[in-house]
Design an enzyme around this catalytic site. Sequence first.
Site, PDB file in Angstrom:
ATOM      1  N   LYS A  57      42.421  46.393  23.911  1.00 40.42           N
ATOM      2  CA  LYS A  57      41.404  46.595  22.863  1.00 40.42           C
ATOM      3  C   LYS A  57      42.060  46.942  21.531  1.00 40.42           C
ATOM      4  O   LYS A  57      41.553  46.571  20.465  1.00 40.42           O
ATOM      5  CB  LYS A  57      40.411  47.697  23.266  1.00 40.42           C
ATOM      6  CG  LYS A  57      39.140  47.170  23.871  1.00 40.42           C
ATOM      7  CD  LYS A  57      39.245  46.656  25.271  1.00 40.42           C
ATOM      8  CE  LYS A  57      39.511  45.245  25.536  1.00 40.42           C
ATOM      9  NZ  LYS A  57      39.633  44.894  26.938  1.00 40.42           N
ATOM     10  N   ALA A 120      52.271  57.407  47.581  1.00 44.29           N
ATOM     11  CA  ALA A 120      51.679  58.015  48.781  1.00 44.29           C
ATOM     12  C   ALA A 120      51.468  56.967  49.868  1.00 44.29           C
ATOM     13  O   ALA A 120      51.183  55.803  49.587  1.00 44.29           O
ATOM     14  CB  ALA A 120      50.342  58.655  48.417  1.00 44.29           C
ATOM     15  N   GLY A 184      43.853  30.051  33.386  1.00 45.42           N
ATOM     16  CA  GLY A 184      42.711  30.858  33.819  1.00 45.42           C
ATOM     17  C   GLY A 184      41.861  31.292  32.635  1.00 45.42           C
ATOM     18  O   GLY A 184      42.319  32.072  31.801  1.00 45.42           O
ATOM     19  N   GLY A 186      39.241  33.311  32.355  1.00 44.15           N
ATOM     20  CA  GLY A 186      38.401  34.486  32.608  1.00 44.15           C
ATOM     21  C   GLY A 186      38.543  35.468  31.463  1.00 44.15           C
ATOM     22  O   GLY A 186      39.055  35.120  30.385  1.00 44.15           O
ATOM     23  N   ASP A 315      38.736  49.230  42.068  1.00 44.77           N
ATOM     24  CA  ASP A 315      39.107  47.833  42.371  1.00 44.77           C
ATOM     25  C   ASP A 315      39.451  47.632  43.848  1.00 44.77           C
ATOM     26  O   ASP A 315      39.189  46.568  44.409  1.00 44.77           O
ATOM     27  CB  ASP A 315      40.328  47.407  41.544  1.00 44.77           C
ATOM     28  CG  ASP A 315      40.015  47.266  40.059  1.00 44.77           C
ATOM     29  OD1 ASP A 315      38.894  47.623  39.657  1.00 44.77           O
ATOM     30  OD2 ASP A 315      40.900  46.801  39.312  1.00 44.77           O
ATOM     31  N   HIS A 447      16.298  49.260  11.798  1.00 44.90           N
ATOM     32  CA  HIS A 447      16.423  48.045  11.004  1.00 44.90           C
ATOM     33  C   HIS A 447      17.267  48.331   9.779  1.00 44.90           C
ATOM     34  O   HIS A 447      17.048  49.352   9.116  1.00 44.90           O
ATOM     35  CB  HIS A 447      15.043  47.545  10.561  1.00 44.90           C
ATOM     36  CG  HIS A 447      15.131  46.342   9.676  1.00 44.90           C
ATOM     37  ND1 HIS A 447      15.395  45.085  10.177  1.00 44.90           N
ATOM     38  CD2 HIS A 447      15.039  46.202   8.323  1.00 44.90           C
ATOM     39  CE1 HIS A 447      15.438  44.220   9.171  1.00 44.90           C
ATOM     40  NE2 HIS A 447      15.225  44.872   8.037  1.00 44.90           N
TER      41      HIS A 447
HETATM   42  P1  NAI Z   1      38.876  36.207  36.377  1.00 44.71           P
HETATM   43  O1  NAI Z   1      38.599  36.122  37.814  1.00 44.71           O
HETATM   44  O2  NAI Z   1      37.892  36.787  35.442  1.00 44.71           O
HETATM   45  O3  NAI Z   1      39.225  34.729  35.821  1.00 44.71           O
HETATM   46  C1  NAI Z   1      40.265  33.955  36.372  1.00 44.71           C
HETATM   47  C2  NAI Z   1      39.997  32.505  36.069  1.00 44.71           C
HETATM   48  O4  NAI Z   1      41.134  31.760  36.487  1.00 44.71           O
HETATM   49  C3  NAI Z   1      38.792  31.950  36.833  1.00 44.71           C
HETATM   50  O5  NAI Z   1      37.917  31.351  35.917  1.00 44.71           O
HETATM   51  C4  NAI Z   1      39.429  30.923  37.794  1.00 44.71           C
HETATM   52  O6  NAI Z   1      38.614  29.801  38.000  1.00 44.71           O
HETATM   53  C5  NAI Z   1      40.697  30.537  37.035  1.00 44.71           C
HETATM   54  N1  NAI Z   1      41.774  30.012  37.884  1.00 44.71           N
HETATM   55  C6  NAI Z   1      42.165  30.462  39.096  1.00 44.71           C
HETATM   56  N2  NAI Z   1      43.216  29.736  39.534  1.00 44.71           N
HETATM   57  C7  NAI Z   1      43.512  28.813  38.569  1.00 44.71           C
HETATM   58  C8  NAI Z   1      44.491  27.778  38.428  1.00 44.71           C
HETATM   59  N3  NAI Z   1      45.411  27.566  39.374  1.00 44.71           N
HETATM   60  N4  NAI Z   1      44.483  27.016  37.318  1.00 44.71           N
HETATM   61  C9  NAI Z   1      43.563  27.249  36.351  1.00 44.71           C
HETATM   62  N5  NAI Z   1      42.599  28.210  36.431  1.00 44.71           N
HETATM   63  C10 NAI Z   1      42.586  28.995  37.525  1.00 44.71           C
HETATM   64  O7  NAI Z   1      40.286  36.945  36.273  1.00 44.71           O
HETATM   65  P2  NAI Z   1      41.051  37.639  35.073  1.00 44.71           P
HETATM   66  O8  NAI Z   1      40.636  37.119  33.759  1.00 44.71           O
HETATM   67  O9  NAI Z   1      42.479  37.532  35.450  1.00 44.71           O
HETATM   68  O10 NAI Z   1      40.534  39.134  35.181  1.00 44.71           O
HETATM   69  C11 NAI Z   1      40.809  39.866  36.353  1.00 44.71           C
HETATM   70  C12 NAI Z   1      39.850  41.018  36.576  1.00 44.71           C
HETATM   71  O11 NAI Z   1      40.015  42.005  35.605  1.00 44.71           O
HETATM   72  C13 NAI Z   1      38.418  40.582  36.600  1.00 44.71           C
HETATM   73  O12 NAI Z   1      37.854  41.063  37.807  1.00 44.71           O
HETATM   74  C14 NAI Z   1      37.794  41.270  35.426  1.00 44.71           C
HETATM   75  O13 NAI Z   1      36.543  41.813  35.776  1.00 44.71           O
HETATM   76  C15 NAI Z   1      38.764  42.384  35.079  1.00 44.71           C
HETATM   77  N6  NAI Z   1      38.885  42.476  33.650  1.00 44.71           N
HETATM   78  C16 NAI Z   1      37.851  42.893  32.918  1.00 44.71           C
HETATM   79  C17 NAI Z   1      37.932  42.932  31.560  1.00 44.71           C
HETATM   80  C18 NAI Z   1      36.784  43.382  30.775  1.00 44.71           C
HETATM   81  O14 NAI Z   1      35.864  43.953  31.331  1.00 44.71           O
HETATM   82  N7  NAI Z   1      36.778  43.158  29.481  1.00 44.71           N
HETATM   83  C19 NAI Z   1      39.118  42.545  30.818  1.00 44.71           C
HETATM   84  C20 NAI Z   1      40.132  42.121  31.677  1.00 44.71           C
HETATM   85  C21 NAI Z   1      40.000  42.086  33.028  1.00 44.71           C
END
Ligand code: NAI
Length: 471
Positions: A57, A120, A184, A186, A315, A447
């Site tokens: 952040k 641990a 990825g 995500g 997690d 507002h």
């Molecule tokens: P994610 O599960 O959100 O996204 C991973 C993405 O990678 C998916 O869309 C998947 O389809 C794609 N993927 C998987 N294998 C692949 C491949 N071989 N080639 C191309 N794409 C592929 O995982 P991410 O972004 O790593 O986050 C991990 C965790 O951390 C999540 O559970 C998330 O909730 C948490 N997180 C939350 C944040 C937030 O709340 N702002 C910020 C960062 C992480």
Amino acid sequence: MVVGELAEQTDLLVIGGGPGGYVAAFRAADLGLQTTLVDESPLLGGICLRAGCIPSKALLHVAHLIDSAAAAKDFGVNFAPPQVDLDRLRAWKQSVVDKLCGGISTLAKKRDVRVIQGRARFEDSRSARVDGETVVRLKFKNAIIATGSRPKRLPEAMLPADCCMDSTGALELSDVPKSLLVIGGGSIGLELGQVYAALGAQVTVVEALDRVLMGCDDDLARVLVARLKKQFAAIYTAAAVETARRVGSQIEVAFTKDGQRQTLKFDRVLVSVGRQPNSDQLGLENTKVVVNSPGFIEVDATRRTSDKRIYAIGDVAGNPMLAHKASREGIVAAEAIAGQPSVFDARAIPAVVYTSPEVAWCGLTEGEAQQRGIEIKVGKFMWGASGRALAMGRPEGLTKIIADAKTNRALGVGIVGEHAGDLIAEAVLAIEMGAEAEDLAATIHPHPSTSETIMEAAESVLGSAIHMLRK
Ligand code: NAI
């Protein structure tokens, strides 16, 4: 007993000092339990503080600043292109982390929570061995496992480890590569992609599924993607990386998109393909704790495992892997251990992607409602009609409420737009309180503010929003 080995007793052993573990330890101490908190790192706060939520952040704030300064030319204000001093930027990011980690250590001391640095491992359902500077054998009445998760890796044959970095490596910000491939799409990939793009890297995203940010509704993700397309070199969806190899100082990556094999070279590769729970190497085989196939520890509503003295939170105890869910679970587990009637019964857990614009959602998504055959009404409000959004120069945004078709009760809310992550808190409260669209529509919102978009989306559920024409 070997030399340097200590045997001690504790009411509660908490393993893991992240936002799950330290919150559990503090609540337990406040309830009068004599508590011991073990973490491998000398800094409390977990991955979230040290190499996750907080440093990312800080960097996203800087990315936002750079983008906002560039966009100011549209308002007649011209800034020179930024000169980024990476050493100072890293030092500032670290100062934010150190301040927060120091604060948690102080809070632990003041509460008389004993903190042990070490690793641990359970010896049985009553005791654990902690390997640190000395070996400590702890006999506990109860234990809470809060060991979190780690980044998933792609198979070595597909992507050799020396060719890529994970989110921890990306946050170190050793330099800014000319070109970066993010595998990825995500939350981690898009957040860090936006940081590196703002700092000058040409960012390409390859996502295996047919769209990015699969957790939220497509109409929300599309608003973000429209901006990312201007900031990133390319976003390939429905494209899976097949192989990668080092070629000189670059990494050559092969992937297939629309049946066509493509080969591209990048200076750096970030792998963000999800995270996996840290339930291994804990000696759980010496207890009655049950671990399911993705590696999550099975727990009940109080976060108690199949071993009645041992609890698991965060997690390691299941999705969603989010810090605030871990903290709430920590409070529930500590209260349950202290004999209070506490259960984890959240109706809505907010998810926020801290890109610009931010994407936030909670409760049921429209897609989930359709899949489950739930009859819903969806009220939407486009931010182009929000005075505050326009005054910020950020009219791209959408607020939607997913309501029960018969009762108008709010089941889910999705928001994309500036500070959506702050706005979503009202929606979480609304869902927890069982609010109906009428409640949100009749609540006077300040507002001008983007919070008005929640009121207007609620009006839209009821048939007509003041600042939108009826269809
Ligand atoms: P994610 O599960 O959100 O996204 C991973 C993405 O990678 C998916 O869309 C998947 O389809 C794609 N993927 C998987 N294998 C692949 C491949 N071989 N080639 C191309 N794409 C592929 O995982 P991410 O972004 O790593 O986050 C991990 C965790 O951390 C999540 O559970 C998330 O909730 C948490 N997180 C939350 C944040 C937030 O709340 N702002 C910020 C960062 C992480």
